[in-house]
Design a protein around this motif. Structure first.
Motif, PDB file in Angstrom:
ATOM      1  N   GLY A 411       0.785  -1.213   0.000  1.00  0.00           N
ATOM      2  CA  GLY A 411       0.000   0.000   0.000  1.00  0.00           C
ATOM      3  C   GLY A 411       0.820   1.266   0.000  1.00  0.00           C
ATOM      4  N   GLY A 412       2.116   1.144  -0.287  1.00  0.00           N
ATOM      5  CA  GLY A 412       2.981   2.318  -0.236  1.00  0.00           C
ATOM      6  C   GLY A 412       3.333   2.712   1.189  1.00  0.00           C
ATOM      7  N   SER A 413       3.175   1.782   2.144  1.00  0.00           N
ATOM      8  CA  SER A 413       3.381   2.106   3.556  1.00  0.00           C
ATOM      9  C   SER A 413       4.837   1.898   3.963  1.00  0.00           C
ATOM     10  CB  SER A 413       2.460   1.243   4.442  1.00  0.00           C
ATOM     11  OG  SER A 413       2.719   1.484   5.800  1.00  0.00           O
ATOM     12  N   ASP A 414       5.603   2.980   4.032  1.00  0.00           N
ATOM     13  CA  ASP A 414       6.959   2.897   4.575  1.00  0.00           C
ATOM     14  C   ASP A 414       6.905   2.459   6.034  1.00  0.00           C
ATOM     15  OD1 ASP A 414       8.107   3.864   2.186  1.00  0.00           O
ATOM     16  OD2 ASP A 414       7.648   5.914   2.765  1.00  0.00           O
ATOM     17  N   PRO A 442      -3.805   3.415   7.102  1.00  0.00           N
ATOM     18  CA  PRO A 442      -4.980   3.184   6.245  1.00  0.00           C
ATOM     19  C   PRO A 442      -4.620   2.649   4.869  1.00  0.00           C
ATOM     20  CG  PRO A 442      -4.558   5.539   6.533  1.00  0.00           C
ATOM     21  CD  PRO A 442      -3.694   4.826   7.519  1.00  0.00           C
ATOM     22  N   ARG A 443      -3.348   2.755   4.492  1.00  0.00           N
ATOM     23  CA  ARG A 443      -2.946   2.277   3.164  1.00  0.00           C
ATOM     24  C   ARG A 443      -2.700   0.776   3.131  1.00  0.00           C
ATOM     25  NH1 ARG A 443       2.039   6.261   2.584  1.00  0.00           N
ATOM     26  NH2 ARG A 443       2.154   5.626   4.759  1.00  0.00           N
ATOM     27  N   PHE A 444      -2.523   0.139   4.312  1.00  0.00           N
ATOM     28  CA  PHE A 444      -2.168  -1.281   4.321  1.00  0.00           C
ATOM     29  C   PHE A 444      -2.730  -1.927   5.576  1.00  0.00           C
ATOM     30  CE2 PHE A 444       0.808  -4.903   4.833  1.00  0.00           C
ATOM     31  CZ  PHE A 444       0.658  -5.463   3.575  1.00  0.00           C
ATOM     32  N   GLU A 445      -3.394  -3.062   5.394  1.00  0.00           N
ATOM     33  CA  GLU A 445      -4.054  -3.734   6.507  1.00  0.00           C
ATOM     34  C   GLU A 445      -3.215  -4.906   7.004  1.00  0.00           C
ATOM     35  OE1 GLU A 445      -8.169  -6.232   7.245  1.00  0.00           O
ATOM     36  OE2 GLU A 445      -8.229  -4.464   5.942  1.00  0.00           O
ATOM     37  N   LEU A 590       6.569 -11.612   4.203  1.00  0.00           N
ATOM     38  CA  LEU A 590       5.702 -10.611   4.819  1.00  0.00           C
ATOM     39  C   LEU A 590       5.518  -9.362   3.961  1.00  0.00           C
ATOM     40  CD1 LEU A 590       6.991 -10.885   8.489  1.00  0.00           C
ATOM     41  CD2 LEU A 590       4.660 -11.387   7.735  1.00  0.00           C
ATOM     42  N   THR A 591       6.291  -9.244   2.878  1.00  0.00           N
ATOM     43  CA  THR A 591       6.206  -8.043   2.044  1.00  0.00           C
ATOM     44  C   THR A 591       5.779  -8.363   0.616  1.00  0.00           C
ATOM     45  OG1 THR A 591       8.611  -8.203   1.668  1.00  0.00           O
ATOM     46  CG2 THR A 591       7.861  -6.699   3.382  1.00  0.00           C
ATOM     47  N   ARG A 592       4.929  -9.364   0.447  1.00  0.00           N
ATOM     48  CA  ARG A 592       4.396  -9.689  -0.888  1.00  0.00           C
ATOM     49  C   ARG A 592       3.076  -8.979  -1.156  1.00  0.00           C
ATOM     50  NH1 ARG A 592       8.281 -10.305  -3.403  1.00  0.00           N
ATOM     51  NH2 ARG A 592       9.152  -9.383  -1.517  1.00  0.00           N
ATOM     52  N   GLY A 593       2.395  -8.497  -0.134  1.00  0.00           N
ATOM     53  CA  GLY A 593       1.046  -7.978  -0.296  1.00  0.00           C
ATOM     54  C   GLY A 593       1.006  -6.550  -0.803  1.00  0.00           C
ATOM     55  N   LEU A 594      -0.010  -6.236  -1.593  1.00  0.00           N
ATOM     56  CA  LEU A 594      -0.253  -4.877  -2.067  1.00  0.00           C
ATOM     57  C   LEU A 594      -1.269  -4.149  -1.201  1.00  0.00           C
ATOM     58  CD1 LEU A 594      -0.495  -5.694  -5.864  1.00  0.00           C
ATOM     59  CD2 LEU A 594       1.307  -4.334  -4.809  1.00  0.00           C
ATOM     60  N   ALA A 595      -2.267  -4.862  -0.712  1.00  0.00           N
ATOM     61  CA  ALA A 595      -3.330  -4.231   0.069  1.00  0.00           C
ATOM     62  C   ALA A 595      -3.305  -4.642   1.529  1.00  0.00           C
ATOM     63  CB  ALA A 595      -4.697  -4.572  -0.526  1.00  0.00           C
TER      64      ALA A 595
END
Length: 615
Positions: A411-414, A442-445, A590-595
């Motif tokens: 989600g672009g969440s640094d 809010p960008r990544f759940e 753990l870093t494969r997801g987009l949403a």
């Protein structure tokens, strides 16, 4: 969609420009000088036009970033003359003139710019498409969004080449010459009412299922679509293109390394380079050390294009080269470089014993290496910035390094990326990292599952909604061969059981081969390991943390005796190396997801530990 800043037109006009720019810089992190200059020149022009049109209360959403990496300069939000939410995406250009590129009608030539930028109407059409895809007020209502390219410093006569692409309400173009017509256009789209609530409703929407990298690859190679490179990615792209010009003009050789975390856009840069170089007739190809990634590129990006199949190679494809065979060789996933190239037994006689880095550097005038050192997951992987830099210096070659710090996956969440590093204690060298509470973004759940069955059920619902999803796990269970053409459910957790993805090179029943587990139908029914998940992305990622990573005393530690990976858990790999490889493995998963990501830990104490961190 993430917005850099928002304000009404009248508030922008009411303040001195210096104060406006200072305010924007305070609000938006990482603003570059070029962006400051662009805002200083273009935003007041647009704001004054709105105020002159009597639309000073229209909301301006500045630098809106979409999940697919593109950014809209401004989105105007307001209410139309029938009291409905309405919007206009605006691409602002300070150019005084532009002509179509001789090579590609989707690009233009602009005096004073070294690289040909994308046609502004192609850009703004893309913004409209993305806004319509939002699950908000524009979803399925294309007539409520307009698209405008506004070249406010140009005369019509100096941009006449750009007009043929202006074919509908999503591709309008205005210039300094037609400023009066632009004001009339705005008055027709908006009423004088406040646009604040319309902006809130747009920002409250969420983007639909993200377009996987492989589908972008298909569009890019086949010239139907392009990545919208960020300013950071554009620096890396320009570095390579400048080196290409040096190679073509003077046969100069340069090594370029692009580093960045997962989702920083390294592969996006690679595919855009390959597409643009190929369109210009410049020899280039992509090589990787991953069978899954290479085979997927060949299948999806090369589908229907026989020549495109040869664009995607392996790191060990260049053992016979005796000098540069092409201008550019892009080595993606370069952290997977091996010490030497190993070939199939039938071709073993071709092995040179030379370092694989040397073979790849010698294969092109401009070898480009894209890597993330936190993704080294096998003991024989030696790709690193230092190793490539040292080899370039030993060979007397120019060396250039570009680091991508942005985050487009997750989600672009640094914030999430940093949280994962702190959780896993990476990097192991340097100051100790302490696991922290996930404060939410809010960008990544981020959520926890109480059981693997609960995780699977939640992700199946995401699939039903049209999202992509996969479950992957640490290598903590045996991996059996199929029995009677059926996969063995080796992963057994409290009555729940599932098989690993296919191990060999042939499909087993409805299960795809490992190269296509991440993309093909049927892949969700198997659990992937790091070797099949690495390099891919899904809207939703499920991660099973196996018993080789457990929480004890407020930190995660590795348990060697619970790991079943024959490549990692061998005597030749010492404990510190094993510890690093396992932590890197879970960093990848753990870093494969987009949403979003759903996490389940096999160990009970680890579940309690994570529950304290993820409220």
């Amino acid at each position: 969609m993430k917005v850099g800043h928002r304000m009404s037109a009248e508030s922008l006009v009411a303040s001195p420009i210096e104060l406006i720019v200072a305010h924007l810089v305070d609000q938006v992190q990482g603003v570059k000088e070029s962006e400051k200059t662009s805002w200083k020149n273009s935003l007041p022009v647009l704001a004054r036009d709105l105020v002159e049109a009597g639309l000073g209360r229209v909301e301006m959403l500045i630098e809106s970033r979409f999940v697919d990496r593109s950014r809209a300069d401004v989105i105007l939000a307001g209410v139309d003359h029938k009291d409905r939410d309405t919007y206009v995406a605006v691409e602002l250009k300070r150019w005084r003139g532009a002509k179509l590129s001789d090579d590609d009608p989707e690009y233009v030539r602009v005096p004073g710019l070294r690289q040909n930028p994308k046609h502004p109407l192609v850009q703004v059409k893309g913004y409209c498409d993305r806004l319509i895809a939002l699950s908000g007020p524009l979803h399925g209502v294309p007539d409520r969004i307009g698209g405008v390219a506004y070249l406010h410093n140009a005369e019509d006569s100096s941009i006449i080449d750009l007009f043929p692409l202006a074919v509908d309400e999503h591709t309008r173009i205005f210039s300094q010459t037609t400023r009066g017509a632009f004001i009339q256009y705005l008055q027709g789209r908006f009423s004088p009412q406040s646009g604040r609530e319309a902006a809130d409703r747009l920002l409250g929407g969420s983007e639909g299922p993200a377009k996987p990298l492989m589908l972008y690859a298909t569009d890019t190679i086949q010239r139907r679509d392009h990545f919208a490179l960020s300013s950071e990615q554009q620096v890396a792209y320009n570095q390579v293109m400048n080196a290409v010009e040096d190679a073509r003009r003077a046969k100069l050789r340069q090594v370029v390394v692009v580093t960045g975390g997962p989702g920083s856009g390294k592969s996006a840069v690679a595919l855009q380079l390959l597409s643009d170089l190929g369109h210009r007739g410049i020899e280039a190809s992509i090589a990787t050390g991953s069978q899954s990634f290479t085979q997927s590129l060949r299948r999806y990006a090369g589908k229907g294009h026989g020549q495109a199949q040869h664009l995607f190679q392996y790191f060990n494809s260049f053992v016979e080269d005796k000098g540069p065979r092409q201008i550019v060789l892009i080595c993606d996933e370069a952290h997977r470089l091996r010490l030497t190239s190993k070939l199939h037994p039938s071709r073993k006689y071709l092995e040179t014993g030379r370092p694989q880095i040397e073979e790849l550097v010698d294969a092109a005038y401009v070898p480009v290496f894209l890597l993330d050192e936190h993704q080294v997951v096998r003991p024989d992987e030696i790709g690193s910035l230092a190793a490539i830099r040292n080899h370039a210096h030993e060979q007397g070659l120019a060396f250039n390094h570009v680091h991508l710090s942005e985050q487009f996956r997750c989600g672009g969440s640094d914030q999430y990326d940093k949280w994962v590093l702190d959780l896993l204690g990476l990097p192991l060298s340097g100051p100790s990292r302490t696991p922290g509470v996930w404060s939410g973004d809010p960008r990544f759940e981020v959520s926890l599952a109480r059981t693997p069955a609960e995780m699977e059920s939640a992700l199946r619902e995401k699939l039903r909604m049209g999202y992509s999803a996969r479950i992957s796990a640490g290598y903590c269970w045996p991996w059996s061969k199929p029995i009677d053409n059926m996969l063995v459910p080796d992963i057994r957790i409290d009555g729940w059981e599932r098989p690993w993805n296919v191990k060999g090179e042939r499909k087993v029943g409805d299960a795809p081969t490992p190269a296509f587990w991440a993309m093909a139908d049927g892949g969700f029914d198997q659990i992937g390991c790091v070797y099949t998940a690495q390099g891919f992305e899904f809207d939703w990622a499920g991660v099973i943390i196996g018993p080789d990573l457990v929480a004890r005393g407020g930190r995660l530690r590795t348990e060697r005796k619970r790991n079943c990976d024959p490549r990692v858990n061998i005597r030749s790999v010492d404990d510190p190396k094993f510890d690093l490889l396992v932590r890197n493995t879970y960093k990848v998963l753990l870093t494969r997801g987009l949403a979003g990501v759903i996490i389940y830990a096999v160990d009970a104490e680890t579940r309690e530990f994570l529950a304290e961190l993820i409220k």
